[in-house]
Scaffold this motif. Sequence first.
Motif, short mmCIF file in Angstrom:
data_model
loop_
_atom_site.label_atom_id
_atom_site.label_comp_id
_atom_site.label_asym_id
_atom_site.label_seq_id
_atom_site.Cartn_x
_atom_site.Cartn_y
_atom_site.Cartn_z
N ALA A 25 33.59 61.88 6.23
CA ALA A 25 33.51 62.48 7.55
C ALA A 25 34.48 61.79 8.50
CB ALA A 25 32.08 62.37 8.09
N VAL A 26 35.12 62.59 9.38
CA VAL A 26 36.04 62.05 10.36
C VAL A 26 35.24 61.47 11.52
CG1 VAL A 26 37.89 62.66 11.96
CG2 VAL A 26 37.79 63.74 9.71
N ALA A 27 35.56 60.25 11.89
CA ALA A 27 34.87 59.60 13.00
C ALA A 27 35.31 60.22 14.32
CB ALA A 27 35.16 58.11 12.98
N PHE A 28 34.38 60.38 15.24
CA PHE A 28 34.68 60.91 16.56
C PHE A 28 35.45 59.85 17.35
CE2 PHE A 28 33.29 61.26 21.04
CZ PHE A 28 33.95 62.42 21.35
N ASP A 29 36.53 60.25 17.99
CA ASP A 29 37.39 59.35 18.76
C ASP A 29 37.26 59.71 20.24
OD1 ASP A 29 39.39 57.84 19.94
OD2 ASP A 29 40.92 58.38 18.46
N LEU A 30 36.42 58.97 20.97
CA LEU A 30 36.18 59.25 22.39
C LEU A 30 37.45 59.06 23.22
CD1 LEU A 30 34.17 60.10 24.56
CD2 LEU A 30 33.53 57.70 24.81
N ASP A 31 38.25 58.06 22.89
CA ASP A 31 39.50 57.85 23.64
C ASP A 31 40.44 59.05 23.50
OD1 ASP A 31 38.76 55.39 24.69
OD2 ASP A 31 39.55 54.27 22.99
N ALA A 32 40.53 59.60 22.31
CA ALA A 32 41.37 60.80 22.10
C ALA A 32 40.81 61.98 22.90
CB ALA A 32 41.46 61.14 20.62
N ALA A 33 39.49 62.11 22.92
CA ALA A 33 38.86 63.19 23.69
C ALA A 33 39.16 63.02 25.18
CB ALA A 33 37.35 63.21 23.44
N LYS A 34 39.10 61.78 25.68
CA LYS A 34 39.41 61.52 27.10
C LYS A 34 40.84 61.94 27.42
CE LYS A 34 36.36 57.57 27.82
NZ LYS A 34 36.28 56.13 28.10
N LYS A 35 41.77 61.62 26.54
CA LYS A 35 43.17 61.99 26.77
C LYS A 35 43.34 63.51 26.78
CE LYS A 35 45.07 57.75 24.86
NZ LYS A 35 45.68 57.12 23.69
N GLU A 36 42.66 64.18 25.89
CA GLU A 36 42.75 65.63 25.82
C GLU A 36 42.16 66.27 27.08
OE1 GLU A 36 41.63 69.18 22.69
OE2 GLU A 36 41.62 67.11 21.95
N ILE A 37 41.05 65.73 27.56
CA ILE A 37 40.41 66.26 28.76
C ILE A 37 41.25 65.94 29.99
CG2 ILE A 37 38.38 66.02 30.26
CD1 ILE A 37 36.78 65.90 27.54
N ALA A 38 41.88 64.77 30.03
CA ALA A 38 42.79 64.44 31.13
C ALA A 38 43.95 65.45 31.18
CB ALA A 38 43.31 63.02 30.99
N ALA A 39 44.45 65.85 30.02
CA ALA A 39 45.51 66.85 29.96
C ALA A 39 45.00 68.21 30.46
CB ALA A 39 46.05 66.97 28.53
N GLN A 40 43.76 68.55 30.13
CA GLN A 40 43.17 69.80 30.63
C GLN A 40 43.01 69.74 32.15
OE1 GLN A 40 43.42 72.32 29.02
NE2 GLN A 40 41.96 72.63 27.38
N ASN A 41 42.65 68.56 32.67
CA ASN A 41 42.52 68.40 34.12
C ASN A 41 43.88 68.61 34.81
OD1 ASN A 41 39.81 67.92 33.93
ND2 ASN A 41 39.95 65.72 34.26
N ALA A 42 44.94 68.07 34.21
CA ALA A 42 46.29 68.26 34.76
C ALA A 42 46.67 69.74 34.72
CB ALA A 42 47.29 67.42 33.98
N ALA A 43 46.30 70.44 33.65
CA ALA A 43 46.57 71.87 33.55
C ALA A 43 45.77 72.65 34.61
CB ALA A 43 46.23 72.38 32.14
N PHE A 44 44.55 72.23 34.86
CA PHE A 44 43.69 72.83 35.89
C PHE A 44 44.35 72.69 37.26
CE2 PHE A 44 40.19 72.70 38.94
CZ PHE A 44 39.24 73.58 38.45
N GLU A 45 44.79 71.47 37.59
CA GLU A 45 45.43 71.21 38.88
C GLU A 45 46.72 72.04 39.02
OE1 GLU A 45 43.96 66.57 39.48
OE2 GLU A 45 45.93 66.97 38.59
#
Length: 160
Positions: A25-45
Amino acid sequence: MKKLILPLVMGTLIFSSCENKKTDAVAFDLDAAKKEIAAQNAAFESAIAKGDSVAFGAIFTEDAKRFNPNAPAIVGKPTIMSNFSSVIKLNIIGSVKLTMDGVYGDENYVTEEGTFTIFAKDGSVMDKGKYLDLFKKEDGQYKMYRESWNSDLPAAPAAK
């Protein structure tokens, strides 16, 4: 003796195959998720600053819901995009600044807590407050599944 060895060998094979599935099983990477969500926030703005309803819609899942203050929920990407277009046509919002305060979750859902400031076209502050967004994977990336926010400013007085 042969009757005892076969069940032991079979049991060992079964248990070792179960154990291998856990390690694959692939381990969940919270730091990668944070980066992806930060990119979505930039797209939102960016979508708000440009008034781009298509870019705004791309941030949301097909079955997304927005829980605006003092209004019914906005359900589904097409309705979210239509609502966004209506707000942009008012030509009063200049930009939005999102600040990520916390992110937590697992491989299924990630929740973001943050604060926002909405600026008018002239740069003055129209509103500021906090938000709670729930993201889920769709087409291999985190997209906004649920969005809720409210203002820190005092409520307007009731109409007489």
